[in-house]
Design a protein around this motif. Sequence first.
Motif, PDB file in Angstrom:
ATOM      1  N   ALA A 333     -85.549  12.045 -32.085  1.00 48.69           N
ATOM      2  CA  ALA A 333     -84.020  12.102 -31.633  1.00 48.69           C
ATOM      3  C   ALA A 333     -84.335  13.427 -31.307  1.00 48.69           C
ATOM      4  O   ALA A 333     -83.862  14.309 -30.885  1.00 48.69           O
ATOM      5  CB  ALA A 333     -83.606  11.932 -33.499  1.00 48.69           C
ATOM      6  N   ASP A 334     -85.513  14.323 -32.440  1.00 51.84           N
ATOM      7  CA  ASP A 334     -85.552  15.842 -31.799  1.00 51.84           C
ATOM      8  C   ASP A 334     -86.231  15.876 -30.477  1.00 51.84           C
ATOM      9  O   ASP A 334     -85.577  16.713 -29.699  1.00 51.84           O
ATOM     10  CB  ASP A 334     -86.793  16.375 -32.979  1.00 51.84           C
ATOM     11  CG  ASP A 334     -86.103  16.081 -34.153  1.00 51.84           C
ATOM     12  OD1 ASP A 334     -84.602  16.349 -34.007  1.00 51.84           O
ATOM     13  OD2 ASP A 334     -87.106  16.576 -35.096  1.00 51.84           O
ATOM     14  N   MET A 335     -85.704  14.983 -29.885  1.00 50.40           N
ATOM     15  CA  MET A 335     -86.635  14.877 -28.081  1.00 50.40           C
ATOM     16  C   MET A 335     -85.980  14.378 -27.530  1.00 50.40           C
ATOM     17  O   MET A 335     -86.206  14.975 -26.117  1.00 50.40           O
ATOM     18  CB  MET A 335     -88.153  14.388 -28.364  1.00 50.40           C
ATOM     19  CG  MET A 335     -89.785  14.408 -29.151  1.00 50.40           C
ATOM     20  SD  MET A 335     -90.826  13.798 -28.688  1.00 50.40           S
ATOM     21  CE  MET A 335     -91.718  14.108 -27.190  1.00 50.40           C
ATOM     22  N   GLY A 336     -84.968  14.292 -27.780  1.00 49.34           N
ATOM     23  CA  GLY A 336     -83.595  13.887 -27.087  1.00 49.34           C
ATOM     24  C   GLY A 336     -84.190  12.626 -26.278  1.00 49.34           C
ATOM     25  O   GLY A 336     -83.324  12.618 -24.957  1.00 49.34           O
ATOM     26  N   ARG A 337     -85.015  11.595 -27.066  1.00 52.76           N
ATOM     27  CA  ARG A 337     -84.904  10.434 -26.442  1.00 52.76           C
ATOM     28  C   ARG A 337     -84.202   9.120 -27.291  1.00 52.76           C
ATOM     29  O   ARG A 337     -84.908   8.345 -27.842  1.00 52.76           O
ATOM     30  CB  ARG A 337     -86.578  10.792 -26.548  1.00 52.76           C
ATOM     31  CG  ARG A 337     -87.265  10.964 -25.786  1.00 52.76           C
ATOM     32  CD  ARG A 337     -88.901  10.648 -26.136  1.00 52.76           C
ATOM     33  NE  ARG A 337     -89.516   9.101 -25.865  1.00 52.76           N
ATOM     34  CZ  ARG A 337     -90.428   8.972 -26.082  1.00 52.76           C
ATOM     35  NH1 ARG A 337     -91.218  10.152 -26.326  1.00 52.76           N
ATOM     36  NH2 ARG A 337     -90.895   7.644 -25.969  1.00 52.76           N
ATOM     37  N   HIS A 338     -82.627   9.665 -26.214  1.00 56.97           N
ATOM     38  CA  HIS A 338     -82.013   8.575 -27.551  1.00 56.97           C
ATOM     39  C   HIS A 338     -82.152   7.149 -27.055  1.00 56.97           C
ATOM     40  O   HIS A 338     -81.876   6.129 -28.135  1.00 56.97           O
ATOM     41  CB  HIS A 338     -80.588   8.830 -26.765  1.00 56.97           C
ATOM     42  CG  HIS A 338     -80.267  10.167 -26.969  1.00 56.97           C
ATOM     43  ND1 HIS A 338     -78.900  10.518 -27.010  1.00 56.97           N
ATOM     44  CD2 HIS A 338     -80.594  10.871 -27.810  1.00 56.97           C
ATOM     45  CE1 HIS A 338     -78.489  12.062 -26.843  1.00 56.97           C
ATOM     46  NE2 HIS A 338     -80.148  12.804 -28.160  1.00 56.97           N
ATOM     47  N   SER A 339     -82.130   6.390 -26.023  1.00 61.81           N
ATOM     48  CA  SER A 339     -82.844   5.030 -25.561  1.00 61.81           C
ATOM     49  C   SER A 339     -83.825   4.254 -26.793  1.00 61.81           C
ATOM     50  O   SER A 339     -83.951   3.502 -27.795  1.00 61.81           O
ATOM     51  CB  SER A 339     -83.016   4.725 -24.430  1.00 61.81           C
ATOM     52  OG  SER A 339     -84.637   5.643 -24.081  1.00 61.81           O
ATOM     53  N   TRP A 371     -76.370   9.382 -37.260  1.00 62.98           N
ATOM     54  CA  TRP A 371     -77.138  10.483 -35.862  1.00 62.98           C
ATOM     55  C   TRP A 371     -76.047  10.393 -34.557  1.00 62.98           C
ATOM     56  O   TRP A 371     -75.929  10.501 -33.135  1.00 62.98           O
ATOM     57  CB  TRP A 371     -78.311   9.869 -35.713  1.00 62.98           C
ATOM     58  CG  TRP A 371     -79.039   9.923 -33.827  1.00 62.98           C
ATOM     59  CD1 TRP A 371     -79.559  11.136 -33.910  1.00 62.98           C
ATOM     60  CD2 TRP A 371     -79.642   9.370 -33.039  1.00 62.98           C
ATOM     61  NE1 TRP A 371     -79.931  11.143 -32.827  1.00 62.98           N
ATOM     62  CE2 TRP A 371     -80.042  10.347 -32.120  1.00 62.98           C
ATOM     63  CE3 TRP A 371     -78.382   8.092 -33.040  1.00 62.98           C
ATOM     64  CZ2 TRP A 371     -79.999   9.595 -30.020  1.00 62.98           C
ATOM     65  CZ3 TRP A 371     -78.922   7.624 -31.585  1.00 62.98           C
ATOM     66  CH2 TRP A 371     -79.862   8.456 -30.491  1.00 62.98           C
ATOM     67  N   LYS A 374     -72.832  11.514 -33.726  1.00 61.56           N
ATOM     68  CA  LYS A 374     -73.547  12.934 -33.882  1.00 61.56           C
ATOM     69  C   LYS A 374     -74.080  13.036 -31.966  1.00 61.56           C
ATOM     70  O   LYS A 374     -73.710  14.226 -30.849  1.00 61.56           O
ATOM     71  CB  LYS A 374     -74.495  13.397 -34.050  1.00 61.56           C
ATOM     72  CG  LYS A 374     -73.605  13.726 -35.076  1.00 61.56           C
ATOM     73  CD  LYS A 374     -75.761  14.855 -36.128  1.00 61.56           C
ATOM     74  CE  LYS A 374     -74.391  15.117 -37.680  1.00 61.56           C
ATOM     75  NZ  LYS A 374     -76.131  15.829 -38.535  1.00 61.56           N
ATOM     76  N   ASN A 375     -74.264  11.411 -31.501  1.00 63.22           N
ATOM     77  CA  ASN A 375     -74.620  12.113 -30.101  1.00 63.22           C
ATOM     78  C   ASN A 375     -74.431  10.540 -29.227  1.00 63.22           C
ATOM     79  O   ASN A 375     -74.498   9.666 -28.691  1.00 63.22           O
ATOM     80  CB  ASN A 375     -76.129  11.431 -30.327  1.00 63.22           C
ATOM     81  CG  ASN A 375     -77.073  12.504 -30.868  1.00 63.22           C
ATOM     82  OD1 ASN A 375     -77.271  13.280 -30.121  1.00 63.22           O
ATOM     83  ND2 ASN A 375     -77.596  12.705 -31.811  1.00 63.22           N
ATOM     84  N   GLU A 377     -72.543   8.717 -26.803  1.00 66.10           N
ATOM     85  CA  GLU A 377     -72.556   9.004 -24.954  1.00 66.10           C
ATOM     86  C   GLU A 377     -71.567   8.375 -24.422  1.00 66.10           C
ATOM     87  O   GLU A 377     -70.961   7.138 -24.462  1.00 66.10           O
ATOM     88  CB  GLU A 377     -73.984   8.293 -24.927  1.00 66.10           C
ATOM     89  CG  GLU A 377     -74.892   8.749 -24.784  1.00 66.10           C
ATOM     90  CD  GLU A 377     -76.393   7.739 -25.255  1.00 66.10           C
ATOM     91  OE1 GLU A 377     -76.167   6.298 -24.642  1.00 66.10           O
ATOM     92  OE2 GLU A 377     -77.496   8.495 -26.100  1.00 66.10           O
TER      93      GLU A 377
END
Length: 377
Positions: A333-339, A371, A374-375, A377
């Motif tokens: 999540a912190d790395m932006g790797r949502h998948s 999470w 907040k994200n 898509e």
Amino acid sequence: MMKAILIDDEELALNYLEHQLLNIGDFEIVGKFTDPMIGKREIEKNEIDIVFLDIQIPKLNGIELAEQLLEVKPQLQIVFVSAYERYAIKAFELNALDYVLKPVGKQRLQNTMKRIQSMMEEQATFSLQKSENLQMTLFQQVTIVDGGQEIPLRWRTAKVQQLFLYLVQHRGTAVNKTAIIELLWPELEPEKAYHQLYTAIYHIRKTLAPISKYFQISNTSEGYKVRLEQTILDVDQFERFFRSDLSLSAETIGEYEQAIALCKGDYLQEHHYIWAESERQRLQLQWVQTAVKMVDWYYANDEWDKAITLCLDICQRYPLEEEAYFFLMKIFADMGRHSSVHKQYDQLTSVLWNELQEQPNPAITEWYELWKQKNKE
């Protein structure tokens, strides 16, 4: 010239064996005894190379006497003498080096002595230690290493090996003979079971003869006890580190990494012994606690690659460890790797349901749902 002692309750058998040995040559007969206890005392106080021992002697079972002699003199060579081939081979699981049949033939004695001489030369080679300490591993594979070179141990039977490892697990503590019999030979009558026990201990002593100073097996009134001398055991190394409760910091993280690297796999991983399961689970728990503690430190110090690698290792070894999946979810999540976050949660949900028919910890699910909100898509 080899110094020999002969023990048999039949005087005629002793005289005939002495005659055959002297005809072969290269033997000094130090003594002949019909009383096994007197013979035992003579062997213990004299420099003896080989003992010819009747299996069926009064007062004391021949195999039991042999293993008691090897406790004191591990390099002693013992040849059992028996009038019953089936009795010698089947009841005691002896091999060609261990026994001769009555009446003892000259050619048979010569063949036996050639093999024993060859084995003694091999043992002498193994006894040339390259280092002060041996290293023994119980995690994943059981190995004994001297100076970087593995020492091969050829176990007579699977039960002999199992008994050795059982004694190593209880190292420093006497294990009751009755408890061993109930574990390994519960189906046998007591007399036969004790015969098997004495034979197994005898074979352990023979196998360990070249490195006997490192593995000392004592026969006490309570039972058998193995003591490790100058032997570095990976399990002990890891446990000492775990119990030290060393504070985790940039200065000590290297020590943590070395400690968990000791655990290349599970305790006695290649052996499915029921008696080892509780010890295996205890060590698993210690490893996981240490590994998760390290992941937490890596995560807090932005060493995400190391955190991910260790989390994946935890998940591969112990797929039900929810905390490792949760760390992966937070890191991705912190790395932006949502998948990858979705993938870890799905994997956790799947493995828990397939194995336990349970859902993930509510705290993990709550974090995941927040999470997602907040994200979107």
